[in-house]
Scaffold this motif. Structure first.
Motif, PDB file in Angstrom:
ATOM      1  N   SER A   1       0.845  -1.195   0.000  1.00 55.98           N
ATOM      2  CA  SER A   1       0.000   0.000   0.000  1.00 55.98           C
ATOM      3  C   SER A   1       0.879   1.242   0.000  1.00 55.98           C
ATOM      4  N   ARG A   2       0.355   2.305  -0.623  1.00 56.08           N
ATOM      5  CA  ARG A   2       1.020   3.614  -0.604  1.00 56.08           C
ATOM      6  C   ARG A   2       0.298   4.596   0.313  1.00 56.08           C
ATOM      7  N   LYS A   3      -0.738   4.126   1.012  1.00 56.16           N
ATOM      8  CA  LYS A   3      -1.514   5.007   1.882  1.00 56.16           C
ATOM      9  C   LYS A   3      -0.981   4.962   3.315  1.00 56.16           C
ATOM     10  N   LYS A   4      -0.667   6.125   3.826  1.00 58.66           N
ATOM     11  CA  LYS A   4      -0.173   6.214   5.198  1.00 58.66           C
ATOM     12  C   LYS A   4      -1.275   5.766   6.161  1.00 58.66           C
ATOM     13  N   GLY A   5      -0.891   4.981   7.165  1.00 64.72           N
ATOM     14  CA  GLY A   5      -1.842   4.521   8.167  1.00 64.72           C
ATOM     15  C   GLY A   5      -2.556   3.238   7.806  1.00 64.72           C
ATOM     16  N   THR A   6      -2.272   2.659   6.635  1.00 63.69           N
ATOM     17  CA  THR A   6      -2.905   1.393   6.241  1.00 63.69           C
ATOM     18  C   THR A   6      -2.503   0.272   7.193  1.00 63.69           C
ATOM     19  N   VAL A   7      -3.471  -0.550   7.566  1.00 65.98           N
ATOM     20  CA  VAL A   7      -3.217  -1.729   8.391  1.00 65.98           C
ATOM     21  C   VAL A   7      -3.439  -2.963   7.519  1.00 65.98           C
ATOM     22  N   ILE A   8      -2.448  -3.830   7.473  1.00 69.56           N
ATOM     23  CA  ILE A   8      -2.568  -5.046   6.666  1.00 69.56           C
ATOM     24  C   ILE A   8      -3.244  -6.113   7.529  1.00 69.56           C
ATOM     25  N   ASP A   9      -4.566  -6.107   7.500  1.00 72.46           N
ATOM     26  CA  ASP A   9      -5.347  -7.060   8.291  1.00 72.46           C
ATOM     27  C   ASP A   9      -6.313  -7.806   7.376  1.00 72.46           C
ATOM     28  N   ASP A  10      -7.189  -8.602   7.963  1.00 70.06           N
ATOM     29  CA  ASP A  10      -8.126  -9.407   7.167  1.00 70.06           C
ATOM     30  C   ASP A  10      -9.028  -8.532   6.300  1.00 70.06           C
ATOM     31  N   ALA A  11      -9.455  -7.386   6.836  1.00 71.27           N
ATOM     32  CA  ALA A  11     -10.335  -6.489   6.078  1.00 71.27           C
ATOM     33  C   ALA A  11      -9.615  -5.927   4.863  1.00 71.27           C
ATOM     34  N   PHE A  12      -8.343  -5.561   5.035  1.00 70.19           N
ATOM     35  CA  PHE A  12      -7.529  -5.050   3.922  1.00 70.19           C
ATOM     36  C   PHE A  12      -7.399  -6.113   2.839  1.00 70.19           C
ATOM     37  N   LEU A  13      -7.076  -7.331   3.229  1.00 67.35           N
ATOM     38  CA  LEU A  13      -6.867  -8.405   2.255  1.00 67.35           C
ATOM     39  C   LEU A  13      -8.165  -8.770   1.548  1.00 67.35           C
ATOM     40  N   GLU A  14      -9.284  -8.772   2.273  1.00 69.65           N
ATOM     41  CA  GLU A  14     -10.563  -9.093   1.636  1.00 69.65           C
ATOM     42  C   GLU A  14     -10.944  -8.028   0.607  1.00 69.65           C
ATOM     43  N   LYS A  15     -10.617  -6.778   0.896  1.00 71.41           N
ATOM     44  CA  LYS A  15     -10.900  -5.720  -0.078  1.00 71.41           C
ATOM     45  C   LYS A  15     -10.065  -5.902  -1.337  1.00 71.41           C
ATOM     46  N   ARG A  16      -8.794  -6.262  -1.168  1.00 73.52           N
ATOM     47  CA  ARG A  16      -7.940  -6.527  -2.328  1.00 73.52           C
ATOM     48  C   ARG A  16      -8.528  -7.658  -3.181  1.00 73.52           C
TER      49      ARG A  16
END
Length: 400
Positions: free
Chosen positions: A68-83
């Motif tokens: 990610s290039r977005k500051k403050g991004t958390v690589i969690d289950d919600a992030f991965l499901e969105k990808r």
């Protein structure tokens, strides 16, 4: 959020800043903080400017791959499901999803991961340590996303047996991720049926990237005599047969591939018109020329002749040779289908090589069309490695 800080050298990271996703080992000035290879880290420019977050592996020349290039991004289950959801939504809009590539690494912003869908089975290839750690969560998310559209995945098989894993400090691996299932999976593409061997076939079992290129060949083949070189499991040959070719000869150096191609021909009731031969294409083409054989359509779909910049010269010789020999076997006014799947064989160099082959064969070429990989293998601009397949159709004419 991620305390380990990777700082680039002054003037480094040009590819990254242009939109790429990799930080090379020789671009790094310092790494501050405790970490294990595979951990998520923050990347800054030399002046402290935030560039992104990604996973690190100091054993690899590709030391950091961005997520990610977005500051403050958390690589969690919600992030991965969105990808994963974004990747699936894209496929639904652009490609036949009965069989397709669901995840294409960097081009889907999940670097180092490939997931192919063959009917109701998934085949996974994981090539980076960081993504390997995230793989279980990604696959769980993928199954949930597909289930929302009524698609129940019967099984998942892993084909992470590429040598590149050794460079990441990982062992090569293949085997079931899910409960075991029959690894001979039937699919249908462009009206052609195939048995895909996800356990022992090449790469993930079937080359999905040529899906619509195979369809493009169909309209040339009705009533024609066709030669398909490097046929693998018969895909171009069978597309020619289903389109109504009078006769098709598919050639491959792998006896296993030929046996699978023959099984696929029977599956489509084409065994009377589509035949296969186990032979070295480089040896067979001159023999056919010596016998005076001619074909209305010649298809050249070789494996990558080069996987590094160091071997490009030899690759050029190989591409020039098979294209020259192929052109000589085409009837005047017939068609040559030729392609390269090597990223390092750049488009301009491939075109130049074909021109040289035409000159050597004393043939004139009229370009019918130029294509690339299927849209389920999207080309991410600024990530050159995602663009690898070059596909031409030419009409071949005698010199005037």
């Amino acid at each position: 959020m991620y305390d380990t800080l990777v700082t680039l050298k002054k003037g480094a990271g040009r590819t990254l800043k242009a939109g790429g996703m990799w930080v090379y080992d020789n671009e790094i000035e310092s790494i501050a903080g405790d970490f294990e290879n595979g951990d998520i880290v923050t990347v800054h420019d030399f002046d402290g400017f935030f560039l992104g977050i990604g996973f690190i592996n100091t054993r690899s020349k590709l030391t950091v791959r961005l997520l990610s290039r977005k500051k403050g991004t958390v690589i969690d289950d919600a992030f991965l499901e969105k990808r994963v959801q974004n990747a699936w939504d894209y496929r639904k809009q652009t490609v036949d999803t009965g069989c397709c590539r669901l995840i294409f690494g960097e081009a889907d912003w999940l670097p180092g991961l490939v997931v192919d869908k063959f009917s109701d089975c998934l085949v996974v290839e994981s090539l980076a340590l960081g993504i390997d750690r995230l793989k279980p969560a990604i696959l769980d998310a993928l199954c949930r996303v597909l289930k929302k559209d009524g698609i129940e995945i019967r099984g998942i098989y892993e084909r992470s047996d590429a040598k590149v894993r050794l460079q990441e400090g990982m062992e090569r691996y293949k085997g079931f991720i899910s409960e075991p299932f029959d690894t001979k999976v039937e699919i249908e593409e462009n009206g052609v049926k195939y048995i895909v061997d996800v356990e022992d076939g090449q790469k993930t079992g079937f080359f999905l990237d040529q899906k619509y290129n195979r369809a493009a060949v169909q309209r040339l083949c009705k009533g024609k005599k066709v030669l398909d070189c490097f046929t693998h499991t018969g895909s171009f040959a069978l597309n020619a047969g289903i389109a109504g070719a009078d006769s098709v000869l598919g050639v491959d150096a792998s006896q296993t591939g030929v046996l699978q191609a023959e099984e696929n021909a029977r599956l489509n009731h084409l065994e009377d018109r589509v035949k296969f031969q186990c032979a070295d294409v480089f040896e067979l083409l001159p023999q056919l020329e010596e016998k005076g054989e001619k074909f209305d359509v010649v298809i050249l779909d070789p494996p990558a002749f080069t996987k590094s910049r160091n071997s490009i010269k030899n690759a050029v010789k190989g591409y020039r040779e098979i294209n020259l020999r192929g052109m000589k076997l085409v009837e005047d006014g017939g068609f040559l289908v030729t392609c390269s799947c090597s990223h390092f064989m750049e488009p301009e160099l491939f075109a130049k090589t074909i021109r040289e082959a035409a000159h050597g064969a004393h043939k004139r070429l009229r370009q019918v069309e130029f294509r690339t990989q299927c849209c389920d293998h999207p080309i991410l601009w600024a990530a050159d490695e995602s663009y690898y397949l070059k596909f031409y159709i030419f009409q071949v004419c005698e010199e005037l």
